[in-house]
Scaffold this motif. Structure first.
Motif, PDB file in Angstrom:
ATOM      1  N   ARG A 120       0.834  -1.209   0.000  1.00  0.00           N
ATOM      2  CA  ARG A 120       0.000   0.000   0.000  1.00  0.00           C
ATOM      3  C   ARG A 120       0.870   1.261   0.000  1.00  0.00           C
ATOM      4  O   ARG A 120       1.919   1.295   0.640  1.00  0.00           O
ATOM      5  CB  ARG A 120      -0.818  -0.061   1.296  1.00  0.00           C
ATOM      6  CG  ARG A 120      -2.010   0.788   1.346  1.00  0.00           C
ATOM      7  CD  ARG A 120      -2.692   0.550   2.672  1.00  0.00           C
ATOM      8  NE  ARG A 120      -1.904   1.120   3.762  1.00  0.00           N
ATOM      9  CZ  ARG A 120      -2.423   1.537   4.907  1.00  0.00           C
ATOM     10  NH1 ARG A 120      -3.705   1.411   5.131  1.00  0.00           N
ATOM     11  NH2 ARG A 120      -1.662   2.069   5.844  1.00  0.00           N
ATOM     12  N   PHE A 121       0.437   2.292  -0.688  1.00  0.00           N
ATOM     13  CA  PHE A 121       1.176   3.559  -0.702  1.00  0.00           C
ATOM     14  C   PHE A 121       0.231   4.669  -0.267  1.00  0.00           C
ATOM     15  O   PHE A 121      -0.923   4.723  -0.704  1.00  0.00           O
ATOM     16  CB  PHE A 121       1.712   3.826  -2.127  1.00  0.00           C
ATOM     17  CG  PHE A 121       2.558   5.052  -2.240  1.00  0.00           C
ATOM     18  CD1 PHE A 121       3.777   5.139  -1.565  1.00  0.00           C
ATOM     19  CD2 PHE A 121       2.163   6.125  -3.028  1.00  0.00           C
ATOM     20  CE1 PHE A 121       4.563   6.280  -1.671  1.00  0.00           C
ATOM     21  CE2 PHE A 121       2.952   7.266  -3.148  1.00  0.00           C
ATOM     22  CZ  PHE A 121       4.153   7.342  -2.460  1.00  0.00           C
ATOM     23  N   ARG A 122       0.720   5.546   0.626  1.00  0.00           N
ATOM     24  CA  ARG A 122      -0.155   6.569   1.221  1.00  0.00           C
ATOM     25  C   ARG A 122       0.446   7.960   1.021  1.00  0.00           C
ATOM     26  O   ARG A 122       1.650   8.155   1.211  1.00  0.00           O
ATOM     27  CB  ARG A 122      -0.276   6.287   2.712  1.00  0.00           C
ATOM     28  CG  ARG A 122      -1.094   7.293   3.493  1.00  0.00           C
ATOM     29  CD  ARG A 122      -1.015   6.938   4.981  1.00  0.00           C
ATOM     30  NE  ARG A 122      -1.894   7.746   5.792  1.00  0.00           N
ATOM     31  CZ  ARG A 122      -1.564   8.930   6.278  1.00  0.00           C
ATOM     32  NH1 ARG A 122      -0.379   9.464   6.038  1.00  0.00           N
ATOM     33  NH2 ARG A 122      -2.438   9.602   7.023  1.00  0.00           N
ATOM     34  N   ILE A 123      -0.412   8.913   0.666  1.00  0.00           N
ATOM     35  CA  ILE A 123      -0.005  10.315   0.584  1.00  0.00           C
ATOM     36  C   ILE A 123      -0.933  11.083   1.531  1.00  0.00           C
ATOM     37  O   ILE A 123      -2.154  10.861   1.502  1.00  0.00           O
ATOM     38  CB  ILE A 123      -0.128  10.847  -0.869  1.00  0.00           C
ATOM     39  CG1 ILE A 123       0.865  10.117  -1.781  1.00  0.00           C
ATOM     40  CG2 ILE A 123       0.096  12.362  -0.929  1.00  0.00           C
ATOM     41  CD1 ILE A 123       0.837  10.552  -3.248  1.00  0.00           C
ATOM     42  N   GLN A 129      -0.482  11.394  -8.627  1.00  0.00           N
ATOM     43  CA  GLN A 129       0.769  10.903  -8.024  1.00  0.00           C
ATOM     44  C   GLN A 129       0.666   9.418  -7.651  1.00  0.00           C
ATOM     45  O   GLN A 129       1.623   8.660  -7.803  1.00  0.00           O
ATOM     46  CB  GLN A 129       1.087  11.701  -6.761  1.00  0.00           C
ATOM     47  CG  GLN A 129       1.427  13.164  -7.017  1.00  0.00           C
ATOM     48  CD  GLN A 129       1.573  13.915  -5.694  1.00  0.00           C
ATOM     49  OE1 GLN A 129       2.269  13.489  -4.796  1.00  0.00           O
ATOM     50  NE2 GLN A 129       0.883  15.043  -5.577  1.00  0.00           N
ATOM     51  N   LEU A 130      -0.490   9.013  -7.143  1.00  0.00           N
ATOM     52  CA  LEU A 130      -0.656   7.608  -6.746  1.00  0.00           C
ATOM     53  C   LEU A 130      -0.598   6.697  -7.971  1.00  0.00           C
ATOM     54  O   LEU A 130       0.042   5.641  -7.954  1.00  0.00           O
ATOM     55  CB  LEU A 130      -1.988   7.425  -5.999  1.00  0.00           C
ATOM     56  CG  LEU A 130      -2.046   8.077  -4.607  1.00  0.00           C
ATOM     57  CD1 LEU A 130      -3.481   8.094  -4.081  1.00  0.00           C
ATOM     58  CD2 LEU A 130      -1.136   7.342  -3.623  1.00  0.00           C
ATOM     59  N   VAL A 131      -1.270   7.115  -9.028  1.00  0.00           N
ATOM     60  CA  VAL A 131      -1.271   6.317 -10.265  1.00  0.00           C
ATOM     61  C   VAL A 131       0.145   6.245 -10.834  1.00  0.00           C
ATOM     62  O   VAL A 131       0.611   5.184 -11.272  1.00  0.00           O
ATOM     63  CB  VAL A 131      -2.290   6.921 -11.267  1.00  0.00           C
ATOM     64  CG1 VAL A 131      -2.043   6.427 -12.681  1.00  0.00           C
ATOM     65  CG2 VAL A 131      -3.715   6.588 -10.815  1.00  0.00           C
ATOM     66  N   GLY A 163      -9.424  12.495 -15.715  1.00  0.00           N
ATOM     67  CA  GLY A 163      -8.631  13.526 -16.397  1.00  0.00           C
ATOM     68  C   GLY A 163      -7.237  13.648 -15.801  1.00  0.00           C
ATOM     69  O   GLY A 163      -6.247  13.753 -16.530  1.00  0.00           O
ATOM     70  N   SER A 164      -7.136  13.628 -14.466  1.00  0.00           N
ATOM     71  CA  SER A 164      -5.814  13.853 -13.860  1.00  0.00           C
ATOM     72  C   SER A 164      -4.928  12.607 -13.931  1.00  0.00           C
ATOM     73  O   SER A 164      -3.705  12.714 -13.879  1.00  0.00           O
ATOM     74  CB  SER A 164      -5.947  14.333 -12.411  1.00  0.00           C
ATOM     75  OG  SER A 164      -6.383  13.300 -11.562  1.00  0.00           O
TER      76      SER A 164
END
Ligand code: BGC
Length: 245
Positions: free
Chosen positions: A29-32, A49-51, A94-95
């Motif tokens: 898992r990655f968390r921001i 950023q997560l993608v 979109g992002s």
């Protein structure tokens, strides 16, 4: 198939690829941290950023802590008011450049619970109630999600139930577990009076094994009352499962 699940929470936005057949995370898992203010544009940038972190190009499923109807955000009880009327699936598609579908955070956590956790195999009317900053709800009949129930906003003691019985209120008012449980009991009584569910699954931070013994013995319901499993990952797993093509 694997879908990238993303859980948009009040303090962190967490993501991981999920095997949607068995509900397991296939990478760490990655968390921001959630941006402050968490405006639609700021959160859309975190999604990007997560993608990018996972170099993801496939399907993405994402939660949002508000009522969302066909990708359109309708309420903003605990999120920035700019979210109201945002077409969030389009914004995130979109992002990120990926196909993103979005569902309510409690619906997602409930779905994960019904497929892969405490709700597996449960028929009849099941409510999943998640207790954190707000109170979220998900309703299932014979495993089928009936979305957007928003039972955290039932009227209780002259206001919204989540302003009386959430975990945020327990912390803000420094309530003992016993005092808070009395409030939560009133909430459960109301839910039972209105719907008479067969089972209520309690999720959110308060359903962690370390917390449950603090208050569970103060609660009594006619429905079967059970704590959720999968807690930290439930939103990620449910969002991914709902987005699986
Ligand atoms: C929101 C719900 C959400 C719940 C838990 C409530 O304030 O209205 O949509 O599921 O908080 O995050």
């Amino acid at each position: 198939m694997d879908v990238l699940g993303i859980d948009f929470g009040g303090t962190g936005i967490k993501a991981a690829p999920v095997n949607t057949l068995d509900g397991t995370l296939t990478q760490e898992r990655f968390r921001i941290p959630t941006p402050n203010p968490a405006t639609p544009d700021a959160v859309a940038d975190v999604m990007r950023q997560l993608v990018e972190h996972f170099q993801w190009t496939g399907h993405v499923g994402c939660t949002i802590p508000s009522r969302v109807e066909h990708g359109l955000v309708r309420t903003a009880a605990n999120i920035h008011e700019d979210w109201i009327n945002t077409q969030v699936d389009n914004l995130f598609s979109g992002s990120t450049g990926c196909r993103v579908s979005v569902l309510n955070d409690a619906d997602a956590a409930g779905l994960a619970s019904m497929r892969f956790g405490a709700g597996r195999g449960l028929d009849g009317l099941v409510f999943f109630i998640t207790v954190g900053t707000g109170i979220g709800s998900a309703m299932f009949y014979n495993q089928q999600l009936i979305p957007s129930t928003e039972l955290g906003h039932l009227r209780l003691k002259g206001g919204s139930a989540e302003d009386y019985a959430s975990n945020r209120i327990r912390k803000e008012k420094d309530l003992s577990w016993k005092k808070w449980a009395k409030r939560f009991q009133k909430y459960l009584d109301r839910v039972e009076f209105l719907f008479a569910p067969d089972t209520i699954i309690v999720g959110g931070g308060i359903s962690r094994p370390a917390k449950v013994p603090e208050y569970w013995h103060f609660l009594s319901t006619k429905s079967d009352l059970i704590p959720a499993e999968l807690e930290n990952e439930a939103g990620i797993i449910g969002a991914a499962a709902a987005a699986a093509p």
